[in-house]
Write a protein that holds these residues in place. Structure first.
Motif, PDB file in Angstrom:
ATOM      1  N   TRP A 190      74.514   6.132   9.258  1.00 49.94           N
ATOM      2  CA  TRP A 190      74.576   6.273  10.721  1.00 49.94           C
ATOM      3  C   TRP A 190      75.605   5.319  11.315  1.00 49.94           C
ATOM      4  O   TRP A 190      75.540   4.115  11.117  1.00 49.94           O
ATOM      5  CB  TRP A 190      73.206   6.023  11.332  1.00 49.94           C
ATOM      6  N   LEU A 233      65.895   5.142  15.884  1.00 51.90           N
ATOM      7  CA  LEU A 233      66.369   6.201  14.994  1.00 51.90           C
ATOM      8  C   LEU A 233      65.430   6.402  13.811  1.00 51.90           C
ATOM      9  O   LEU A 233      65.068   7.533  13.485  1.00 51.90           O
ATOM     10  CB  LEU A 233      67.780   5.869  14.496  1.00 51.90           C
ATOM     11  N   PHE A 275      79.316  11.065  12.581  1.00 50.96           N
ATOM     12  CA  PHE A 275      78.315  11.150  11.524  1.00 50.96           C
ATOM     13  C   PHE A 275      78.459  12.429  10.717  1.00 50.96           C
ATOM     14  O   PHE A 275      78.470  12.409   9.485  1.00 50.96           O
ATOM     15  CB  PHE A 275      76.912  11.048  12.120  1.00 50.96           C
ATOM     16  N   ARG A 304      70.993   2.101  16.613  1.00 52.15           N
ATOM     17  CA  ARG A 304      69.778   2.700  16.064  1.00 52.15           C
ATOM     18  C   ARG A 304      68.547   2.419  16.912  1.00 52.15           C
ATOM     19  O   ARG A 304      67.453   2.817  16.542  1.00 52.15           O
ATOM     20  CB  ARG A 304      69.522   2.138  14.673  1.00 52.15           C
ATOM     21  N   VAL A 350      70.791   9.576   6.350  1.00 51.73           N
ATOM     22  CA  VAL A 350      71.110   9.340   7.765  1.00 51.73           C
ATOM     23  C   VAL A 350      71.063   7.846   8.065  1.00 51.73           C
ATOM     24  O   VAL A 350      71.996   7.296   8.668  1.00 51.73           O
ATOM     25  CB  VAL A 350      70.156  10.117   8.691  1.00 51.73           C
TER      26      VAL A 350
END
Length: 102
Positions: free
Chosen positions: A46, A12, A64, A50, A42
């Motif tokens: 999150w 991510l 989210f 990830r 983010v």
């Protein structure tokens, strides 16, 4: 038989930093800082795994978006019109836009 090439996972943070770098080309320093703020939001909020953005689910995106829309309404405007495709959908997920993982 030829072997299928596997696509390596995209973490991510890597996907977001690539997005910020591409969005920042030719932009003012303040705009690039804004993009980095979005990346930070983010990463801090999150709700899912990830390690590979290809595994992001529609449910994770919905969770989210609902979370950040309550806390960062002014910044949510930074998430505007690109599409995300999830493994669960053949089309795109229209409620959350700017981060195109694939």
């Amino acid at each position: 038989m030829p072997m299928e090439a596997s696509v390596p996972p995209t973490p991510l943070a890597d996907a977001l930093n690539t997005w910020a770098a591409l969005q920042g080309i030719g932009k003012k320093p303040s705009t690039r800082e804004y993009h980095q703020e979005i990346v930070g939001i983010v990463l801090s909020r999150w709700p899912g795994p990830r390690d590979d953005v290809a595994t992001v689910t529609e449910r994770t995106l919905i969770d989210f978006v609902l979370d950040i829309s309550e806390h960062y309404s002014a910044k949510v405007k930074g998430f505007a019109p690109v599409e995300i495709k999830t493994p669960e959908t053949s089309g795109s997920f229209p409620a959350f836009h700017e981060f195109a993982w694939n």
